[in-house]
Motif scaffolding. Structure first.
Motif, PDB file in Angstrom:
ATOM      1  N   LEU A 130      11.985   6.756  -3.562  1.00 49.41           N
ATOM      2  CA  LEU A 130      11.189   5.962  -2.630  1.00 49.41           C
ATOM      3  C   LEU A 130      11.270   4.471  -2.983  1.00 49.41           C
ATOM      4  O   LEU A 130      11.388   3.616  -2.100  1.00 49.41           O
ATOM      5  N   VAL A 131      11.240   4.157  -4.262  1.00 50.95           N
ATOM      6  CA  VAL A 131      11.320   2.752  -4.671  1.00 50.95           C
ATOM      7  C   VAL A 131      12.715   2.193  -4.348  1.00 50.95           C
ATOM      8  O   VAL A 131      12.852   1.060  -3.886  1.00 50.95           O
ATOM      9  N   ASN A 132      13.727   3.030  -4.557  1.00 49.63           N
ATOM     10  CA  ASN A 132      15.079   2.604  -4.162  1.00 49.63           C
ATOM     11  C   ASN A 132      15.134   2.322  -2.669  1.00 49.63           C
ATOM     12  O   ASN A 132      15.725   1.333  -2.225  1.00 49.63           O
ATOM     13  N   GLY A 133      14.537   3.204  -1.894  1.00 50.55           N
ATOM     14  CA  GLY A 133      14.514   3.034  -0.437  1.00 50.55           C
ATOM     15  C   GLY A 133      13.786   1.751  -0.059  1.00 50.55           C
ATOM     16  O   GLY A 133      14.225   1.003   0.831  1.00 50.55           O
ATOM     17  N   TYR A 134      12.696   1.506  -0.747  1.00 50.33           N
ATOM     18  CA  TYR A 134      11.910   0.287  -0.501  1.00 50.33           C
ATOM     19  C   TYR A 134      12.778  -0.957  -0.729  1.00 50.33           C
ATOM     20  O   TYR A 134      12.807  -1.880   0.097  1.00 50.33           O
ATOM     21  N   LEU A 135      13.531  -0.956  -1.810  1.00 51.07           N
ATOM     22  CA  LEU A 135      14.386  -2.124  -2.091  1.00 51.07           C
ATOM     23  C   LEU A 135      15.502  -2.264  -1.058  1.00 51.07           C
ATOM     24  O   LEU A 135      15.804  -3.376  -0.612  1.00 51.07           O
ATOM     25  N   SER A 136      16.105  -1.147  -0.653  1.00 50.91           N
ATOM     26  CA  SER A 136      17.183  -1.272   0.347  1.00 50.91           C
ATOM     27  C   SER A 136      16.629  -1.816   1.648  1.00 50.91           C
ATOM     28  O   SER A 136      17.298  -2.573   2.345  1.00 50.91           O
ATOM     29  N   GLU A 190       0.814  -1.224   0.000  1.00 55.73           N
ATOM     30  CA  GLU A 190       0.000   0.000   0.000  1.00 55.73           C
ATOM     31  C   GLU A 190       0.849   1.276   0.000  1.00 55.73           C
ATOM     32  O   GLU A 190       0.491   2.255  -0.642  1.00 55.73           O
ATOM     33  N   ALA A 191       1.950   1.242   0.732  1.00 54.96           N
ATOM     34  CA  ALA A 191       2.745   2.471   0.838  1.00 54.96           C
ATOM     35  C   ALA A 191       3.265   2.889  -0.539  1.00 54.96           C
ATOM     36  O   ALA A 191       3.223   4.058  -0.906  1.00 54.96           O
ATOM     37  N   VAL A 192       3.742   1.920  -1.300  1.00 57.49           N
ATOM     38  CA  VAL A 192       4.290   2.245  -2.622  1.00 57.49           C
ATOM     39  C   VAL A 192       3.164   2.601  -3.590  1.00 57.49           C
ATOM     40  O   VAL A 192       3.232   3.592  -4.323  1.00 57.49           O
ATOM     41  N   ALA A 193       2.100   1.798  -3.570  1.00 63.48           N
ATOM     42  CA  ALA A 193       0.974   2.065  -4.470  1.00 63.48           C
ATOM     43  C   ALA A 193       0.376   3.445  -4.187  1.00 63.48           C
ATOM     44  O   ALA A 193       0.043   4.201  -5.109  1.00 63.48           O
ATOM     45  N   GLY A 194       0.264   3.771  -2.895  1.00 68.21           N
ATOM     46  CA  GLY A 194      -0.293   5.075  -2.510  1.00 68.21           C
ATOM     47  C   GLY A 194       0.619   6.207  -2.969  1.00 68.21           C
ATOM     48  O   GLY A 194       0.159   7.232  -3.498  1.00 68.21           O
ATOM     49  N   TYR A 233       7.757  -7.613  -7.897  1.00 74.56           N
ATOM     50  CA  TYR A 233       6.607  -7.126  -8.644  1.00 74.56           C
ATOM     51  C   TYR A 233       6.403  -5.637  -8.360  1.00 74.56           C
ATOM     52  O   TYR A 233       6.200  -4.820  -9.267  1.00 74.56           O
ATOM     53  N   THR A 234       6.477  -5.289  -7.094  1.00 76.13           N
ATOM     54  CA  THR A 234       6.255  -3.895  -6.683  1.00 76.13           C
ATOM     55  C   THR A 234       7.248  -2.965  -7.386  1.00 76.13           C
ATOM     56  O   THR A 234       6.872  -1.901  -7.886  1.00 76.13           O
ATOM     57  N   ALA A 235       8.498  -3.393  -7.447  1.00 74.73           N
ATOM     58  CA  ALA A 235       9.509  -2.548  -8.091  1.00 74.73           C
ATOM     59  C   ALA A 235       9.256  -2.437  -9.591  1.00 74.73           C
ATOM     60  O   ALA A 235       9.339  -1.341 -10.171  1.00 74.73           O
ATOM     61  N   ALA A 236       8.926  -3.556 -10.229  1.00 70.39           N
ATOM     62  CA  ALA A 236       8.714  -3.531 -11.683  1.00 70.39           C
ATOM     63  C   ALA A 236       7.466  -2.722 -12.035  1.00 70.39           C
ATOM     64  O   ALA A 236       7.457  -1.944 -12.997  1.00 70.39           O
ATOM     65  N   GLU A 237       6.428  -2.884 -11.252  1.00 76.03           N
ATOM     66  CA  GLU A 237       5.189  -2.143 -11.505  1.00 76.03           C
ATOM     67  C   GLU A 237       5.422  -0.638 -11.307  1.00 76.03           C
ATOM     68  O   GLU A 237       4.884   0.196 -12.030  1.00 76.03           O
ATOM     69  N   SER A 238       6.256  -0.293 -10.346  1.00 74.62           N
ATOM     70  CA  SER A 238       6.605   1.114 -10.151  1.00 74.62           C
ATOM     71  C   SER A 238       7.321   1.642 -11.393  1.00 74.62           C
ATOM     72  O   SER A 238       7.051   2.758 -11.854  1.00 74.62           O
TER      73      SER A 238
END
Ligand code: MSP
Length: 512
Positions: free
Chosen positions: A413-419, A377-381, A443-448
């Motif tokens: 933010l996506v980079n932060g999510y992966l780290s 949700e955090a990334v999608a939001g 999936y989350t990273a690719a969809e981003s």
């Protein structure tokens, strides 16, 4: 129809960074609106009459027409092509479709009693193609923009009764607070018009490189009146009423702040006088500066757009100026700043993210995008918010730096999510749960990245296309240019099963 124009540029010389700045901005704006699914018309072109061009041609021993033909074909059109400018038309003021209609327009004003004959004398700057008021001059006789001596002109001219339009213009600005932007530009114009307008000399009789006044061919039409009319003649004014009706009025005239008054005062007055609808907006961009001065032919320090694209690539070039300088303000270019942004924002934050994600999907899932076990949700939001922000900033406010800032914050933010998620560690957990978690993360990273490709397509079409291909998106979602901004923030569009491949590096390391 969303109709955007650039100024038409003087062909006394080849285009430089300053010209490209406005043209790239217009291109990004129109591509953004195309991705909103709107019908768009993007016009640019060249301003070929007047003393400035005539003198340059003379100095080079050719006719002004020969000079213009050569520059348009060898310098202007090729640069726009090189920078991937997707203009729908290119108007030259020496074309018949323009000159004949300009004569009709001016004749019409004459017939309506808006034009009279008079005499005028005053200081004239050929660089600006404009009469100056003595109070504007520096050190008594220097043009404040060109820093060169003005010439004293005394001529019998035809005049347009501009002085009668002050009140109507002020009412119009009042009723349309967004007509002139940014606010500093609006204030400047309001102040200028409030102090009272003078009638405008619209003909010249001491040289002949221009469009003849139809009722008196000893005069040619003032180059600015000729030039402003390009916005109307190019879309069918006087020749194709149905087309004109469909495209006119312009939604946005992009102009440099140096030519704001022509567009925000004289142009609307001319249109009022002829009973034509007024444009939606005049947006004045700031200047690219060199050593504290407006970048111009004389102070270029030898940097051409081509030199920068050779080093950084076309997409990074398109990105850099819009990201680094708030649109509407002045800004300077430096190799250091460009290199720093290239490396940190484009190569590291964005390029590395794209290649890491593709590499991991290759390594852990054989290049087949796994289904997400849950929705992050955090990334999608954050994505939904990013799209809304970028759409408002770029599409509505012409705040390119703000819009790009929002998109690149999301990349961060996506980079932060992966780290945080450390998929390379999760991959060691081969339990069903571990696999599901890994699938969700990748999936989350690719969809981003799918959404980032859509949002960056107007700015960096070549790069976005490579990313689109590497995500295997086309097969499922169709062509990148067909993706709509409104859908970009909908989570879950890239389906599981998409073939993800590690494409070429988006932003290679710079040569020193
Ligand atoms: N021919 C007129 C415009 C007629 S429009 C009906 C003219 N031409 S120009 O070639 O001098 O350049 C016009 C535009 O180029 C500026 O208004 C601006 O948009 C862009 N720029 C030229 N130098 C620039 C900078 N140094 N910085 C930013 N933009 C600059 O005026």
């Amino acid at each position: 129809m969303f109709y955007v124009s650039t100024p038409i540029y003087y062909v006394n010389d080849a285009p430089h960074l300053g010209h490209a700045y406005t043209t790239v901005a217009g291109d990004v704006l129109t591509r953004w609106h195309r991705q909103r699914g709107e019908q768009v018309w993007y016009l640019t072109g060249t301003d070929e009459h007047g003393q400035k061009i005539m003198r340059t041609a003379e100095a080079n021993g050719v006719t002004p027409q020969e000079w213009s033909d050569k520059l348009v074909e060898e310098a202007w059109k090729p640069l726009w092509q090189h920078l991937e400018i997707a203009n729908d038309d290119f108007i030259r003021t020496t074309e018949k479709r323009h000159t004949e209609r300009v004569q009709e327009f001016v004749q019409d004003l004459y017939d309506k009693g808006e034009i009279y004959k008079g005499g005028y004398e005053g200081p004239y700057c050929v660089g600006c193609e404009e009469f100056k008021t003595p109070g504007d001059l520096l050190e008594g006789d220097l043009c404040p923009i060109h820093k060169r001596p003005v010439e004293w002109l005394r001529e019998d001219n035809y005049f347009f009764k501009l002085s009668e339009y002050g009140e109507r213009l002020l009412e119009f600005y009042e009723a349309n607070p967004d007509f002139i932007q940014p606010a500093s530009a609006r204030n400047e114009v309001l102040q200028f018009v409030r102090t009272g307008l003078q009638d405008l000399s619209i003909s010249r009789s001491t040289f002949d490189w221009g469009i003849p006044i139809p009722w008196d061919d000893k005069h040619v039409i003032y180059v600015w009146v000729d030039a402003l009319l390009n916005y109307a003649t190019a879309v069918g004014y006087g020749s194709d009423p149905e087309r004109f009706e469909r495209i006119w009025p312009a939604d946005v005239h992009l102009v440099g702040k140096d030519i704001l008054r022509f567009h925000a005062v004289i142009w609307p007055a001319m249109l009022m006088a002829n009973g034509l609808p007024l444009p939606g907006k005049v947006f004045a961009n700031g200047w690219l500066m060199v050593g504290g001065e407006k970048m111009s032919k004389s102070n270029l320090t030898g940097i051409s757009p081509q030199q920068l694209t050779e080093h950084f690539g076309v997409d990074a070039y398109r990105y850099y100026f819009l990201r680094a300088i708030p649109f509407g303000q002045d800004g300077s270019f430096s190799w250091e700043d460009f290199s720093a942004r290239y490396t940190s924002e484009l190569a590291n934050d964005f390029g590395n993210l794209a290649s890491r994600v593709a590499a991991m999907i290759g390594k852990y899932f054989d290049g087949e995008l796994p289904a997400s076990a849950e929705r992050e949700e955090a990334v999608a939001g954050a994505l939904a918010e990013t799209v809304a922000k970028a759409d408002r900033a770029i599409g509505d406010e012409l705040d390119f730096a703000g819009g790009l800032g929002a998109i690149f914050d999301f990349v961060k933010l996506v980079n932060g999510y992966l780290s945080e998620q450390e998929p390379w560690k999760v991959a060691k957990d081969t339990s069903e749960e571990g696999r599901a978690r890994l699938a969700t993360i990748l999936y989350t990273a690719a969809e981003s990245l799918r959404a980032v490709a859509v949002l960056l397509n107007p700015v960096m079409p070549g790069t976005a296309e490579k990313l689109w291909a590497s995500l295997g998106a086309e097969e499922h979602l169709g062509a990148l240019a067909e993706q709509r901004v409104a859908e970009a923030g909908q989570w879950g569009r890239l389906p599981a099963g998409a073939r993800v491949v590690k494409g070429e590096i988006l932003f290679p390391r710079l040569e020193s």
